[in-house]
Design an enzyme around this catalytic site. Structure first.
Site, PDB file in Angstrom:
ATOM      1  CG  PHE A  28      -1.703  -1.276   1.396  1.00  0.00           C
ATOM      2  CD1 PHE A  28      -2.578  -1.749   0.430  1.00  0.00           C
ATOM      3  CD2 PHE A  28      -1.511  -2.038   2.530  1.00  0.00           C
ATOM      4  CE1 PHE A  28      -3.234  -2.954   0.586  1.00  0.00           C
ATOM      5  CE2 PHE A  28      -2.164  -3.247   2.697  1.00  0.00           C
ATOM      6  CZ  PHE A  28      -3.031  -3.696   1.730  1.00  0.00           C
ATOM      7  CB  ILE A  46       2.238  -5.060  -3.618  1.00  0.00           C
ATOM      8  CG1 ILE A  46       1.372  -4.193  -4.544  1.00  0.00           C
ATOM      9  CG2 ILE A  46       3.688  -4.632  -3.690  1.00  0.00           C
ATOM     10  CD1 ILE A  46       1.382  -2.708  -4.173  1.00  0.00           C
ATOM     11  N   GLY A  47       0.291  -8.074  -4.324  1.00  0.00           N
ATOM     12  CA  GLY A  47      -1.006  -8.675  -4.014  1.00  0.00           C
ATOM     13  C   GLY A  47      -2.088  -8.204  -4.963  1.00  0.00           C
ATOM     14  CB  THR A  48      -2.063  -5.432  -7.359  1.00  0.00           C
ATOM     15  OG1 THR A  48      -0.718  -5.733  -7.751  1.00  0.00           O
ATOM     16  CG2 THR A  48      -2.022  -4.344  -6.318  1.00  0.00           C
ATOM     17  CE  LYS A  58     -11.937 -15.127  -9.195  1.00  0.00           C
ATOM     18  NZ  LYS A  58     -11.923 -16.561  -9.511  1.00  0.00           N
ATOM     19  CE  LYS A 110      -8.602   6.486 -18.905  1.00  0.00           C
ATOM     20  NZ  LYS A 110      -9.783   7.347 -18.699  1.00  0.00           N
ATOM     21  CD  GLU A 168      -2.677   4.214  -6.380  1.00  0.00           C
ATOM     22  OE1 GLU A 168      -1.871   3.470  -6.916  1.00  0.00           O
ATOM     23  OE2 GLU A 168      -2.465   4.746  -5.293  1.00  0.00           O
TER      24      GLU A 168
END
Lengths: 746, 329
Positions: free
Chosen positions: A248, A473-475, A641, A709, A713
């Protein structure tokens, strides 16, 4: 929770656009995925950090004798015995550094903030190190400290940020406004708190090099930082972060555990692991507290005549941390008279740090609450007010948007939510002893692209190896890069192997800002195109090749084969082409840059409309977010997903920001005090009502070749404002200081 | 964390013989381990009592319930007799912690959990409860979670348990074993106010062990309610909680019990607040009267002033819900 995935008018090439499961999911749920503190090596040693109890002053004495006498203790490291470190600030300036003098761990006897690492014990076991840490006696000399932003507002100076120049005449605009609001909002400090605490395992290599498993969003940023700070030979440090348990923003800069672990490894010439405790996760960067004043004026129709956004935020004494805090107020709505101001107050604290949607999260919160207040002042529906001030251009930059489907976010979101059934008066909707409130807010985030490199290697078995130094990072980066590569190369996604999170791989930017897919994804796509060119050339050299005289546009790459468009029976497996080329593999590497010529005339941004229902227990003040509809315009979605997961996470974060999150500072002690998950509240499942995510159709041929895009965030921006606005609608109480805890509603 | 010795006795007398000022009993460890990691507790000996025969829930001859000290919070909450006869206790337990913690935490340990005062957990700060004589940081500091009743100049901490609030309302007895034998302590007398010895949470001697909790037969099953007001829906300690129990004959209250959690160093009761309801109809006006008496003498520390009106409202709500409990069921 549900998601609406409508077919986009111009869909992406499969498997892009499909809700593919995470390719790293199995490894993560089985424990096969290893994180920074999971790695072992022979004769590994363990560190434990000792943190300063005072906020400002000096270390007078460190008595480590008792600790050193304990079994297994190898070292008590402090400024007194640390290895040599670089002298100049430039060496400590990493890729996400704020302006100023970066913090230098264990550099000297000065205490700059409470919780600062002052020493580190290294022992043969973790338990020995922890026990010895309690036996290191440190004497401090305290000096007066200031940590209270509200008490020090008079000490503010201009933030070193490039703000848009004032435009129009705000005073005149306000003078002719029939509806006006002038209001102040406050947001608190918040800490990132990823599940995986920051940790570094430094493994000494036989050649004296360092292999470092680190929790970071930028392996190359950390590598370069270490080479500079310790004066190490370029190429002697390799930083690996194959898996990152959330970040984050907390991993954008090299954190002090990395520096300390390397110090100890160099000092002892041994491998060292150092993991921070949850409590220590509150001893570095955070989202800064802000005090924001919004002055808005509109005519009787709600058309904005003036916007003034003045923000004051906290920073450290040693760095001026800035984020895009106020710019949004000059671009989200059409207004010809705008003034933006941004100031900083230096305090005896650590430097703030980018945290999910930095700047927008706090700045848009204030703007979107003020817009709600203006709607009531003007007697206009809050959604209508936003539509009346809709802008097709970013007036800050005086450019049109490359695409902007915010209008569709408003209409589709409102329809799904049932906004038309809202009664406008506060306290007009009730269910038993609960007051109902419906609120709306807009969200916005930049759609950026950075330079990035990627390499693709096709082997003789037809497997495509995709690599770049970027992290996941887990995204869902692993998964989305797999989809992009499979589509671009024309191979099955099972044939794609993504390797990331390693500083030795092709250059990639920090993973942040929602630009990873835009940047690294574009590089992967271009690398695949380059490899296809080579493959065609190689295929043409094969004896009796059916492709001998054809050009690129006469063939397709599909199902792992090269095929003649005109005669689909003429085809060659890509593995066959590789094998025939004589080498075991074929590869291409590209350095992708944003197409600045194409992008330059346009502003690029993602948008959202967030609709929220809250239920407020009138007697007890308890607020529950019962329903959220988040409509997102972020271009084309590569994986609905993982993208939906990003938005859900953003919404839940917004619930926490609105109602719970706050790192509480005791200003007498100058210390953050609620430094545990029991006392630092983030939402639990029971706090989450129904959340619906809508991706509206938004075509964009400018932003990048994918037309995507980024969604890291945007899901968070606007959520807290929509909740605060819903609370006002429910109760008639305007809470301008986050979080909206129940005491503020009694 | 400091080194400690470890013993696992199999008999109660053996356990209490091992006890002393520098020893701690450990069962579920859901609080003690955290405190040891933070260097708040530094026992030289841990006495693991999980091998003691204190795992049973048994009916008593007079219709009550004897709960072994090692019965887990989860098992107790879902025990058929607790569900049926003491729903107030079941609700209170399930309002606390998380399922994982409730699976580990024990009945006896629940009584002995320490305050959640931020300063108590941080050895970098003064705290009279942790280090007598060092001062109370909370009085001038972050005291949003702190006491509005029964506090002293030395300590304004609160007791964090939910279960204990119900046990106070149900007038449980605490069975204790010591080297000199067994004794029973009325629940109201078990926890103490901080006074000038805030380091002492309760009246147990160092070498005394809780062996069981006894519930009287009267469980107020028809009209009881546990209301917990907190900053999030789960896994948060109470800002204010209320255990309300009524015995209603037609429209007239025959017996009332009200205990408050999150407001004092112990579950808070006031006989006057309960007596005022007896013989009266279950109306909001009467409940407000009781709430005013219960909050009599309440005093905020600044950031926790809101707890006073909140507790009043919560008492009225909990009593209202208790009065209606039967109809709803």
């Amino acid at each position: 929770m549900s998601a609406t995935v409508k077919p986009f008018s111009v869909p992406l090439e499969a498997p892009m656009g499909l809700p593919m499961d995470r390719v790293d999911g199995h490894a993560k749920v089985t424990g096969e995925a290893q994180y920074a503190a999971d790695f072992h090596s022979a004769d590994l040693t363990y560190g434990w950090v000792i943190s300063s109890p005072i906020a400002h002053g000096r270390i007078v004495d460190i008595d480590a004798r008792a600790a050193l006498a304990l079994p297994g203790v190898l070292l008590v490291l402090s400024h007194l015995n640390r290895p040599e470190l670089a002298s100049y600030d430039e060496s400590y300036t990493d890729a996400d550094a704020a302006e100023g003098s970066p913090f230098r761990p264990l550099y000297n006897d000065r205490i700059l903030y409470s919780g600062q690492p002052v020493a580190m014990v290294v022992a043969k076991t973790l338990e020995q190190a922890r026990m010895a840490a309690a036996q290191v006696h440190i004497e401090y000399r305290s000096e007066p400290h200031q940590t209270d932003l509200n008490a020090q507002l008079g000490q503010a100076h201009k933030a070193p940020a490039e703000l848009p120049k004032p435009r129009g005449d705000v005073s005149a605009g306000l003078a002719r406004s029939s509806a006006k609001v002038e209001v102040e909002y406050q947001t608190p400090a918040e800490h990132h708190n990823p599940m995986e605490p920051h940790a570094s395992t430094v493994v000494m290599q036989p050649d004296g090099g360092l292999l470092i498993y680190d929790k970071t969003q930028g392996t190359q940023n950390c590598r370069t930082y270490l080479e500079q700070v310790f004066g190490l030979e370029p190429g002697s440090v390799r930083v690996v972060a194959h898996f990152v348990g959330g970040a984050f923003g907390s991993g954008l800069r090299p954190q002090y555990q990395l520096t300390l672990a390397v110090m100890a490894a160099l000092k002892l010439n041994r491998s060292v692991r150092l993991a921070l405790t949850r409590q220590q996760m509150f001893t570095f960067g955070y989202r800064p507290p802000t005090v924001q004043r919004l002055t808005l004026g509109s005519d009787a129709d709600g058309k904005l005549q003036a916007v003034k956004h003045q923000a004051i935020a906290q920073t450290s004494r040693f760095e001026d941390f800035t984020e895009h805090l106020v710019e949004w107020s000059g671009m989200l709505y059409h207004c010809d008279s705008v003034e933006l101001d941004y100031q900083l107050v230096p305090l005896d604290v650590f430097t703030p740090l980018d945290m999910r949607a930095p700047g927008a999260t706090s700045g848009v919160f204030a703007l979107e609450c003020a817009m709600d207040e203006l709607a009531y002042a003007a007697g206009i529906c809050p959604l209508q007010l936003r539509l009346r001030n809709y802008t097709e251009r970013n007036q800050n930059e005086d450019k049109p948007y490359s695409s902007k489907a915010l209008r569709e976010c408003y209409s589709e979101g409102a329809e799904r939510f049932g906004w038309a059934r809202r009664t406008p008066e506060p306290r007009s909707m009730r269910d038993g002893h609960e007051l109902l409130g419906w609120g709306v807010a807009t969200g916005v985030w930049e759609a950026m692209q950075q330079k990035a490199s990627a390499r693709v290697v096709l082997d003789g078995e037809g497997r495509l190896h995709v690599s770049s130094a970027t992290t996941d990072i887990g995204t869902g980066t692993y998964t989305v890069l797999t989809q992009i590569a499979a589509a671009a190369m024309g191979v099955d996604s099972d044939a794609v192997h993504v390797l990331i999170g390693d500083s030795s791989l092709p250059t990639a930017p920090l993973q942040g800002g929602s630009f990873t897919i835009s940047s690294v994804g574009s590089a992967v796509q271009q690398a695949c195109t380059a490899l296809q060119k080579q493959l065609l050339e190689a295929a043409q050299k094969i004896e009796d090749s059916p492709f001998a005289d054809v050009s690129r546009d006469q063939v397709v790459f599909i199902d792992g084969r090269l095929r003649l468009k005109a005669d689909p029976t003429k085809q060659l497996a890509l593995s066959e082409i590789v094998r025939s080329s004589g080498s075991g593999q074929m590869q291409a590497q590209v350095d992708a840059e944003p197409d600045s010529k194409k992008r330059e005339p346009y502003a690029t941004a993602s948008h959202s409309a967030v609709f929220v229902e809250v239920r407020v227990d009138e007697a007890l003040g308890i607020v529950r977010v019962s329903r959220v509809v988040s409509a997102i315009a972020a271009g084309r979605v590569v994986n609905p997903k993982t993208a939906r997961s990003q938005i859900l996470g953003g919404v839940v974060w917004g619930i926490g920001m609105a109602l719970q999150e706050e790192t509480q500072m005791d200003h007498d002690l100058g210390r953050f005090m609620n430094h545990s998950f029991a006392e630092y509240h983030v939402p639990v499942h029971a706090d989450m009502g129904e959340i619906e995510v809508i991706f509206v159709d938004e075509q964009d041929t400018i932003v990048n070749a994918l037309g995507s895009k980024g969604v890291g965030e945007i899901g968070l921006v606007g959520v807290a404002a929509a909740i605060a606005n819903a609370v006002y609608h429910a109760t008639g109480k305007r809470i301008r200081q986050l979080p909206i805890t129940l005491d503020k509603l009694l | 964390m400091s080194p400690f010795s470890y013993a696992r006795p199999t008999a109660v007398q053996e356990a209490v013989q091992l006890a002393g000022p520098h020893a701690r009993f450990i069962a579920g460890g859901t609080n003690l381990i955290d405190l040891m990691k933070e260097n708040v507790e530094r026992p030289q000996r841990l006495i693991d009592i999980t091998g003691l025969p204190l795992h049973e829930v048994a009916d008593t001859v007079d219709g009550g319930l004897l709960i072994g000290a090692l019965v887990s919070n989860s098992d107790l909450a879902w025990h058929p007799r607790v569900q049926h006869d003491y729903p107030l206790l079941a609700q209170a337990i399930l309002a606390g912690a998380s399922p994982q913690l409730r699976n580990m935490a024990t009945t006896g340990g629940n009584l002995l959990q320490r305050t959640r005062c931020l300063y108590f957990y941080d050895t970098a700060t003064p705290c009279n409860k942790r280090e007598p004589g060092s001062g109370c940081s909370a009085r001038q500091g972050l005291n949003r979670n702190h006491a509005i009743l029964g506090a002293s100049e030395h300590c304004i901490a609160t007791h964090p348990s939910d279960m204990c609030v119900a046990l106070a309302a149900l007038q449980a007895q605490v069975h204790v074993a010591g080297p000199q034998g067994a004794r029973q302590i009325a629940f109201a007398d078990f926890h103490r106010l901080p006074g000038d010895q805030p380091q002492r949470d309760n009246v147990l001697a160092d070498n005394e062990l809780i062996t069981a909790i006894e519930l009287p037969a009267e469980g107020f099953a028809a009209h009881s309610h546990y209301l917990k007001v907190r900053d999030r829906e789960s896994y948060a300690f109470a800002l204010v909680s209320v255990a309300a129990a009524l015995d209603i004959d037609g429209h007239v209250i025959r017996q009332a019990r009200i205990a408050l959690g999150g407001v004092a160093h112990k579950p808070w009761r006031n006989p006057d607040a309960e007596a005022v309801l007896i013989g009266k109809p279950a109306t909001a006006a009467n409940f407000r009267l009781a709430a005013d008496l219960l909050l009599d003498g309440a005093d905020g520390q600044g950031r926790n002033n809101f707890k006073i009106p909140l507790a009043r409202q919560a008492v009225v709500r909990a009593l209202t819900d208790a009065a209606q409990a039967m109809e709803a069921a």
